[in-house]
Design a protein around this motif. Structure first.
Motif, PDB file in Angstrom:
ATOM      1  N   GLY A  16     -26.299  31.524 -32.114  1.00 47.43           N
ATOM      2  CA  GLY A  16     -25.845  30.149 -31.960  1.00 47.43           C
ATOM      3  C   GLY A  16     -26.208  29.275 -33.138  1.00 47.43           C
ATOM      4  N   SER A  17     -25.914  27.990 -32.997  1.00 48.95           N
ATOM      5  CA  SER A  17     -26.129  27.024 -34.072  1.00 48.95           C
ATOM      6  C   SER A  17     -26.831  25.785 -33.545  1.00 48.95           C
ATOM      7  CB  SER A  17     -24.784  26.605 -34.686  1.00 48.95           C
ATOM      8  OG  SER A  17     -24.099  27.706 -35.218  1.00 48.95           O
ATOM      9  N   LEU A  18     -27.522  25.143 -34.448  1.00 49.77           N
ATOM     10  CA  LEU A  18     -28.135  23.852 -34.165  1.00 49.77           C
ATOM     11  C   LEU A  18     -28.072  23.013 -35.435  1.00 49.77           C
ATOM     12  CD1 LEU A  18     -31.435  24.630 -32.188  1.00 49.77           C
ATOM     13  CD2 LEU A  18     -29.437  23.412 -31.308  1.00 49.77           C
ATOM     14  N   ARG A  19     -28.035  21.711 -35.245  1.00 48.26           N
ATOM     15  CA  ARG A  19     -28.163  20.797 -36.380  1.00 48.26           C
ATOM     16  C   ARG A  19     -29.368  19.904 -36.138  1.00 48.26           C
ATOM     17  NH1 ARG A  19     -24.361  15.790 -38.293  1.00 48.26           N
ATOM     18  NH2 ARG A  19     -25.445  14.852 -36.497  1.00 48.26           N
ATOM     19  N   LEU A  20     -30.339  20.022 -37.017  1.00 46.92           N
ATOM     20  CA  LEU A  20     -31.512  19.167 -36.944  1.00 46.92           C
ATOM     21  C   LEU A  20     -31.289  17.938 -37.813  1.00 46.92           C
ATOM     22  CD1 LEU A  20     -34.382  21.798 -37.249  1.00 46.92           C
ATOM     23  CD2 LEU A  20     -33.082  21.097 -35.221  1.00 46.92           C
ATOM     24  N   SER A  21     -31.791  16.818 -37.353  1.00 46.20           N
ATOM     25  CA  SER A  21     -31.718  15.573 -38.111  1.00 46.20           C
ATOM     26  C   SER A  21     -33.122  15.075 -38.404  1.00 46.20           C
ATOM     27  CB  SER A  21     -30.955  14.506 -37.325  1.00 46.20           C
ATOM     28  OG  SER A  21     -29.645  14.917 -37.043  1.00 46.20           O
ATOM     29  N   CYS A  22     -33.257  14.395 -39.514  1.00 45.50           N
ATOM     30  CA  CYS A  22     -34.518  13.763 -39.886  1.00 45.50           C
ATOM     31  C   CYS A  22     -34.196  12.342 -40.302  1.00 45.50           C
ATOM     32  CB  CYS A  22     -35.179  14.530 -41.016  1.00 45.50           C
ATOM     33  SG  CYS A  22     -36.658  13.743 -41.684  1.00 45.50           S
ATOM     34  N   ALA A  23     -34.573  11.402 -39.470  1.00 45.66           N
ATOM     35  CA  ALA A  23     -34.311   9.993 -39.745  1.00 45.66           C
ATOM     36  C   ALA A  23     -35.539   9.368 -40.394  1.00 45.66           C
ATOM     37  CB  ALA A  23     -33.958   9.263 -38.463  1.00 45.66           C
ATOM     38  N   ALA A  24     -35.304   8.683 -41.498  1.00 44.81           N
ATOM     39  CA  ALA A  24     -36.408   8.076 -42.235  1.00 44.81           C
ATOM     40  C   ALA A  24     -36.385   6.567 -42.083  1.00 44.81           C
ATOM     41  CB  ALA A  24     -36.320   8.447 -43.705  1.00 44.81           C
ATOM     42  N   SER A  25     -37.555   5.989 -42.087  1.00 42.87           N
ATOM     43  CA  SER A  25     -37.678   4.535 -42.090  1.00 42.87           C
ATOM     44  C   SER A  25     -38.862   4.158 -42.966  1.00 42.87           C
ATOM     45  CB  SER A  25     -37.875   3.987 -40.671  1.00 42.87           C
ATOM     46  OG  SER A  25     -39.060   4.517 -40.105  1.00 42.87           O
ATOM     47  N   GLY A  26     -38.890   2.912 -43.349  1.00 40.30           N
ATOM     48  CA  GLY A  26     -39.978   2.453 -44.195  1.00 40.30           C
ATOM     49  C   GLY A  26     -39.584   2.359 -45.649  1.00 40.30           C
ATOM     50  N   HIS A  27     -38.864   3.354 -46.133  1.00 38.38           N
ATOM     51  CA  HIS A  27     -38.356   3.366 -47.493  1.00 38.38           C
ATOM     52  C   HIS A  27     -37.019   4.076 -47.492  1.00 38.38           C
ATOM     53  CE1 HIS A  27     -41.588   1.782 -50.041  1.00 38.38           C
ATOM     54  NE2 HIS A  27     -42.418   2.305 -49.161  1.00 38.38           N
ATOM     55  N   LYS A  28     -36.234   3.806 -48.495  1.00 37.43           N
ATOM     56  CA  LYS A  28     -34.949   4.505 -48.597  1.00 37.43           C
ATOM     57  C   LYS A  28     -35.194   5.981 -48.922  1.00 37.43           C
ATOM     58  CE  LYS A  28     -31.979   0.660 -49.901  1.00 37.43           C
ATOM     59  NZ  LYS A  28     -31.313   0.723 -48.594  1.00 37.43           N
ATOM     60  N   VAL A  29     -34.565   6.842 -48.139  1.00 39.07           N
ATOM     61  CA  VAL A  29     -34.785   8.270 -48.312  1.00 39.07           C
ATOM     62  C   VAL A  29     -34.221   8.760 -49.644  1.00 39.07           C
ATOM     63  CG1 VAL A  29     -32.662   9.051 -47.176  1.00 39.07           C
ATOM     64  CG2 VAL A  29     -34.737  10.443 -47.049  1.00 39.07           C
ATOM     65  N   SER A  30     -33.339   7.959 -50.256  1.00 38.29           N
ATOM     66  CA  SER A  30     -32.753   8.348 -51.532  1.00 38.29           C
ATOM     67  C   SER A  30     -33.794   8.450 -52.638  1.00 38.29           C
ATOM     68  CB  SER A  30     -31.660   7.354 -51.943  1.00 38.29           C
ATOM     69  OG  SER A  30     -32.199   6.039 -52.024  1.00 38.29           O
ATOM     70  N   LYS A  31     -34.963   7.851 -52.434  1.00 41.39           N
ATOM     71  CA  LYS A  31     -36.028   7.921 -53.430  1.00 41.39           C
ATOM     72  C   LYS A  31     -36.795   9.230 -53.367  1.00 41.39           C
ATOM     73  CE  LYS A  31     -38.682   4.359 -53.874  1.00 41.39           C
ATOM     74  NZ  LYS A  31     -39.582   3.231 -53.572  1.00 41.39           N
ATOM     75  N   TYR A  32     -36.573  10.010 -52.325  1.00 43.25           N
ATOM     76  CA  TYR A  32     -37.404  11.165 -52.056  1.00 43.25           C
ATOM     77  C   TYR A  32     -36.622  12.467 -52.050  1.00 43.25           C
ATOM     78  CZ  TYR A  32     -40.857   7.752 -50.578  1.00 43.25           C
ATOM     79  OH  TYR A  32     -41.741   6.711 -50.550  1.00 43.25           O
ATOM     80  N   VAL A  33     -37.304  13.490 -52.506  1.00 43.80           N
ATOM     81  CA  VAL A  33     -36.869  14.854 -52.256  1.00 43.80           C
ATOM     82  C   VAL A  33     -37.238  15.166 -50.801  1.00 43.80           C
ATOM     83  CG1 VAL A  33     -37.376  17.254 -52.798  1.00 43.80           C
ATOM     84  CG2 VAL A  33     -37.178  15.583 -54.642  1.00 43.80           C
ATOM     85  N   MET A  34     -36.342  15.802 -50.077  1.00 45.26           N
ATOM     86  CA  MET A  34     -36.578  16.050 -48.657  1.00 45.26           C
ATOM     87  C   MET A  34     -36.604  17.544 -48.385  1.00 45.26           C
ATOM     88  SD  MET A  34     -36.906  13.019 -47.479  1.00 45.26           S
ATOM     89  CE  MET A  34     -36.902  13.373 -45.719  1.00 45.26           C
ATOM     90  N   GLY A  35     -37.653  17.984 -47.742  1.00 47.85           N
ATOM     91  CA  GLY A  35     -37.804  19.400 -47.434  1.00 47.85           C
ATOM     92  C   GLY A  35     -37.866  19.661 -45.940  1.00 47.85           C
ATOM     93  N   TRP A  36     -37.562  20.888 -45.597  1.00 42.72           N
ATOM     94  CA  TRP A  36     -37.690  21.368 -44.211  1.00 42.72           C
ATOM     95  C   TRP A  36     -38.649  22.552 -44.203  1.00 42.72           C
ATOM     96  CZ3 TRP A  36     -35.874  19.111 -39.845  1.00 42.72           C
ATOM     97  CH2 TRP A  36     -34.854  18.169 -39.974  1.00 42.72           C
TER      98      TRP A  36
END
Length: 123
Positions: A16-36
């Motif tokens: 099967g499949s799943l889609r995980l989401s990671c919602a950021a607040s406090g700062h714009k996520v565009s400033k960060y590299v994002m890892g899982w």
């Protein structure tokens, strides 16, 4: 300070499949590299995938390659992990993390972490 909240985990059958989401607040996520990362029972926390600031740099672990994809929507301050062809060994708690510097597979490089979302894949 960045706050990260993961969602989208659950119980799914193998294949099967799943889609995980990671919602950021406090700062714009565009400033960060994002890892899982993933923490499975009896194992160390392991790298799954990382996406660069603009989405141009994507690294994936050997186990994720070809099955998982990572994407980001900077306008919505959200990062996604799309998981297909799930296997029982993908079971674990999935964490997203933010790094101000560069894409890395090392958990020690990341400055901010979410609380995680549980993914359970049944055989």
């Amino acid at each position: 300070q960045v706050q990260l909240v993961e969602s989208g985990g659950g119980l799914v059958q193998a294949g099967g499949s799943l889609r995980l989401s990671c919602a950021a607040s406090g700062h714009k996520v565009s400033k960060y590299v994002m890892g899982w990362f993933r923490k499975s029972r009896g194992k160390e926390r392991e790298f799954v995938a990382v996406i660069g600031w603009s989405g141009g740099t994507i690294l994936s672990s050997a186990s994720a390659k070809g099955r998982f994809t990572v994407s980001r929507d900077n306008a919505k301050n959200t990062v996604f992990l799309h998981m297909n062809s799930l296997k029982p060994e993908d079971t674990g708690v999935y964490y997203c993390a933010a790094d101000i510097t560069y894409p890395s597979q090392s958990a020690a490089s990341y400055d901010y972490w979410g609380q995680g979302t549980q993914v359970t894949v049944s055989s």
